[in-house]
Design a protein around this motif. Sequence first.
Motif, mmCIF file in Angstrom:
data_model
loop_
_atom_site.group_PDB
_atom_site.id
_atom_site.type_symbol
_atom_site.label_atom_id
_atom_site.label_comp_id
_atom_site.label_asym_id
_atom_site.label_seq_id
_atom_site.Cartn_x
_atom_site.Cartn_y
_atom_site.Cartn_z
ATOM 1 N N LEU A 81 2.442 -4.953 0.294
ATOM 2 C CA LEU A 81 2.581 -3.912 1.312
ATOM 3 C C LEU A 81 4.049 -3.607 1.598
ATOM 4 O O LEU A 81 4.403 -2.458 1.901
ATOM 5 C CB LEU A 81 1.847 -4.324 2.587
ATOM 6 N N THR A 82 4.919 -4.613 1.486
ATOM 7 C CA THR A 82 6.362 -4.370 1.640
ATOM 8 C C THR A 82 6.869 -3.474 0.522
ATOM 9 O O THR A 82 7.644 -2.529 0.759
ATOM 10 C CB THR A 82 7.136 -5.696 1.642
ATOM 11 N N LEU A 83 6.427 -3.740 -0.715
ATOM 12 C CA LEU A 83 6.821 -2.897 -1.840
ATOM 13 C C LEU A 83 6.292 -1.473 -1.674
ATOM 14 O O LEU A 83 6.960 -0.503 -2.024
ATOM 15 C CB LEU A 83 6.338 -3.503 -3.156
ATOM 16 N N LYS A 84 5.094 -1.346 -1.133
ATOM 17 C CA LYS A 84 4.545 -0.013 -0.860
ATOM 18 C C LYS A 84 5.448 0.730 0.124
ATOM 19 O O LYS A 84 5.738 1.917 -0.065
ATOM 20 C CB LYS A 84 3.132 -0.124 -0.292
ATOM 21 N N ALA A 85 5.890 0.033 1.154
ATOM 22 C CA ALA A 85 6.763 0.660 2.152
ATOM 23 C C ALA A 85 8.071 1.127 1.526
ATOM 24 O O ALA A 85 8.709 2.065 2.018
ATOM 25 C CB ALA A 85 7.035 -0.317 3.298
ATOM 26 N N GLN A 86 8.453 0.475 0.429
ATOM 27 C CA GLN A 86 9.672 0.856 -0.284
ATOM 28 C C GLN A 86 9.417 1.946 -1.321
ATOM 29 O O GLN A 86 10.330 2.366 -2.019
ATOM 30 C CB GLN A 86 10.273 -0.376 -0.961
ATOM 31 N N GLY A 87 8.143 2.385 -1.425
ATOM 32 C CA GLY A 87 7.817 3.486 -2.324
ATOM 33 C C GLY A 87 7.280 3.104 -3.680
ATOM 34 O O GLY A 87 7.091 3.972 -4.536
ATOM 35 N N MET A 88 7.013 1.811 -3.911
ATOM 36 C CA MET A 88 6.535 1.370 -5.220
ATOM 37 C C MET A 88 5.049 1.688 -5.394
ATOM 38 O O MET A 88 4.228 1.322 -4.559
ATOM 39 C CB MET A 88 6.764 -0.129 -5.387
ATOM 40 N N ASN B 24 -10.951 8.862 -16.434
ATOM 41 C CA ASN B 24 -10.049 9.833 -15.828
ATOM 42 C C ASN B 24 -9.625 9.310 -14.463
ATOM 43 O O ASN B 24 -10.474 8.939 -13.643
ATOM 44 C CB ASN B 24 -10.727 11.198 -15.682
ATOM 45 N N LEU B 25 -8.316 9.295 -14.232
ATOM 46 C CA LEU B 25 -7.803 8.665 -13.018
ATOM 47 C C LEU B 25 -6.466 9.284 -12.653
ATOM 48 O O LEU B 25 -5.658 9.605 -13.527
ATOM 49 C CB LEU B 25 -7.629 7.158 -13.262
ATOM 50 N N GLU B 26 -6.255 9.455 -11.357
ATOM 51 C CA GLU B 26 -4.992 9.985 -10.846
ATOM 52 C C GLU B 26 -4.454 9.031 -9.797
ATOM 53 O O GLU B 26 -5.170 8.670 -8.861
ATOM 54 C CB GLU B 26 -5.228 11.377 -10.244
ATOM 55 N N ILE B 27 -3.204 8.596 -9.958
ATOM 56 C CA ILE B 27 -2.588 7.667 -9.012
ATOM 57 C C ILE B 27 -1.328 8.320 -8.458
ATOM 58 O O ILE B 27 -0.379 8.612 -9.213
ATOM 59 C CB ILE B 27 -2.247 6.325 -9.685
ATOM 60 N N GLN B 28 -1.307 8.553 -7.170
ATOM 61 C CA GLN B 28 -0.180 9.218 -6.544
ATOM 62 C C GLN B 28 1.003 8.276 -6.373
ATOM 63 O O GLN B 28 0.836 7.042 -6.294
ATOM 64 C CB GLN B 28 -0.595 9.768 -5.170
ATOM 65 N N ASP B 29 2.194 8.835 -6.305
ATOM 66 C CA ASP B 29 3.399 8.043 -6.085
ATOM 67 C C ASP B 29 3.275 7.262 -4.771
ATOM 68 O O ASP B 29 2.866 7.806 -3.741
ATOM 69 C CB ASP B 29 4.626 8.949 -6.010
ATOM 70 N N GLY B 30 3.626 5.986 -4.818
ATOM 71 C CA GLY B 30 3.613 5.154 -3.631
ATOM 72 C C GLY B 30 2.248 4.628 -3.241
ATOM 73 O O GLY B 30 2.118 3.919 -2.236
ATOM 74 N N GLU B 31 1.243 4.941 -4.039
ATOM 75 C CA GLU B 31 -0.131 4.536 -3.718
ATOM 76 C C GLU B 31 -0.427 3.138 -4.248
ATOM 77 O O GLU B 31 0.133 2.713 -5.251
ATOM 78 C CB GLU B 31 -1.100 5.543 -4.349
#
Length: 211
Positions: A178-185, A21-28
Motif C-alpha cells: 500500500l505504501t508503494l501504491k501511494a508512491q504510484g507503483m 483480456n485485461l486492463e490495468i490502470q497506472d497506480g492500480e
Amino acid sequence: MLLIKDLTKSFDGRRIIDQLNLEIQDGEILTIVGPSGGGKTTLLRCLAGLETIDSGELIIDGTKFDPVEMDNADQVVGIVFQDFQLFPHLSVLENITLAPMLSLKQTKEASVTEALDLLAKFGLSDKENLYPYQLSGGQKQRVALARALAMKPKILGYDEPTSALDPELRQQVEEVILTLKAQGMTQIVVTHDMTFAENIADNILTVTPVQ
C-alpha cells in the motif's frame, strides 16, 4: 496503463490461459486469485518475459512490447518470487546491486547508494552485509522486493507474497504494498489469500483452470 489482449498460453498441448483480456490502470493494485492450475503465476511469468506467449498482444502506455525480447534496462514487469530466488553466495547488498550494474550499467557507487536507500525504506539498514541464510523469511522477502525495485520496473508483480508468513508479517507485506501504491507503483499480486487480496486490491481477477 497495461493492456493485455487475447493472451493465450499452453504447456504440452494443455491450454493454461485462454484469450485473456485485461486492463490495468497506472497506480492500480490488481490481485489475481483462484485455484492452482488457473494460470496465475504463468501470467506473471509471461508479463516478465520468463515465458513466451502463444498469441495475443501486450501493450504498455499505448505501445506494444514483447518482454522476452526487451532489454533489461526497459523492464516493464519485475517479479518478487515466492521463493525469493536470492543468490546464496552474495550478501544482501550484492544481491540488490548486481543486476543494476550489469543490466542498467549503473556505476557501483550509484547502485550501492540506491540499494542502501531501499534497505532503509524496508527497515533493513543493518542487514546489508549479511547473507540470505542469516535472514528470516520476512527479511528475505523485503530484500527480494528491494532487488526488484532497483531495476526500476514500471509494474511490480508478486507471486504468493504472504505464503507461509505469520499474521504480523502478512500485515507488514500489506503495508509495503500500500505504501508503494501511494508512491504510484502499479502492482499485480498473485495470492490464494482472499482476505489479503481484499485488503489491498483495487480490482480482483478470479481465474479458473481452462476446461
